[in-house]
Design an enzyme around this catalytic site. Structure first.
Site, PDB file in Angstrom:
ATOM      1  CE1 TYR A   7      44.827  43.852  34.888  1.00 56.38           C
ATOM      2  CE2 TYR A   7      46.209  41.879  34.649  1.00 56.38           C
ATOM      3  CZ  TYR A   7      45.268  42.888  34.223  1.00 56.38           C
ATOM      4  OH  TYR A   7      44.970  42.638  32.845  1.00 56.38           O
ATOM      5  N   GLY A   8      42.999  42.480  38.609  1.00 57.22           N
ATOM      6  CA  GLY A   8      41.567  43.028  38.104  1.00 57.22           C
ATOM      7  C   GLY A   8      40.471  42.297  38.770  1.00 57.22           C
ATOM      8  CB  THR A   9      37.185  41.465  37.664  1.00 54.79           C
ATOM      9  OG1 THR A   9      37.582  40.640  36.656  1.00 54.79           O
ATOM     10  CG2 THR A   9      36.978  42.861  36.842  1.00 54.79           C
ATOM     11  CG  LEU A  10      40.283  36.737  37.762  1.00 55.17           C
ATOM     12  CD1 LEU A  10      41.286  35.929  36.850  1.00 55.17           C
ATOM     13  CD2 LEU A  10      38.994  35.859  37.828  1.00 55.17           C
ATOM     14  CD  GLU A  16      40.510  37.033  32.341  1.00 58.09           C
ATOM     15  OE1 GLU A  16      40.155  38.219  31.916  1.00 58.09           O
ATOM     16  OE2 GLU A  16      40.174  37.035  33.833  1.00 58.09           O
TER      17      GLU A  16
HETATM   18  N1  PCA Z   1      40.580  39.711  35.086  1.00 64.43           N
HETATM   19  C1  PCA Z   1      42.246  39.431  35.093  1.00 64.43           C
HETATM   20  C2  PCA Z   1      42.662  40.415  34.251  1.00 64.43           C
HETATM   21  C3  PCA Z   1      41.847  41.520  34.114  1.00 64.43           C
HETATM   22  C4  PCA Z   1      40.612  41.010  34.979  1.00 64.43           C
HETATM   23  O1  PCA Z   1      39.612  41.604  35.150  1.00 64.43           O
HETATM   24  C5  PCA Z   1      42.682  39.437  36.480  1.00 64.43           C
HETATM   25  O2  PCA Z   1      42.048  40.029  37.436  1.00 64.43           O
HETATM   26  O3  PCA Z   1      44.064  39.549  36.600  1.00 64.43           O
END
Ligand code: PCA
Length: 152
Positions: A7-10, A78
């Protein structure tokens, strides 16, 4: 193979997508069944899904299928379990590539791993929540990658 909801930077187009790009198979876009607070925190503007179901918004992200090796890489990347904890979450599938037998149907419900956190600062509960993370969003909170952080 394990399913992981990012949900984030991935996510595709976000600063850490390159880390999973060739090592994960895209399954579908999805959103959480329950609302959660997705906040941006720390001096490095890191996105966190606080493990507080029932507050915040239904969060959008992407489901990937990964092997054990990639799952172990992600746990380490993470900082699991110190920074995030890998939990299971219920998702509503949006669109997927369709066709393939093992691809979930749009509208169906599926469980996947996700990196949420219980180890957050109390103030984070007061932060603005987002439905969909974008490191270049109007919030102006630019994500600072590992390589640009102070040594721990
Ligand atoms: N990386 C993981 C968790 C938060 C982040 O930046 C993601 O993208 O789900």
């Amino acid at each position: 193979m394990a399913k992981v909801f990012v949900y984030g930077t991935l996510k595709e187009g976000q600063p850490n997508y390159f880390r999973i790009k060739d090592k994960a198979e895209f399954v579908a876009h999805a959103r959480t069944v329950d609302p959660y607070p997705l906040v941006i925190a720390t001096e490095y503007n890191i996105p966190f899904l606080l493990n507080v179901p029932g507050t915040g918004q239904r969060v959008h992200g992407e489901i990937y299928s990964v092997d054990q090796k990639m799952l172990e890489f992600l746990d380490e990347f993470e900082k699991c379990p110190q920074m995030y904890q890998r939990t299971l979450i219920r998702l509503e599938v949006q669109d997927g590539p369709g066709g393939g037998e093992h691809k979930p149907e749009a509208g169906s419900s599926i469980e996947a791993y996700v990196y949420t956190t219980d180890t957050y600062e109390p103030e984070w509960l007061e932060k603005t929540t987002y439905e969909s993370y974008n490191s270049n969003g109007d919030h102006g909170l630019r994500f600072v990658g590992r390589e640009n952080r102070r040594p721990e």
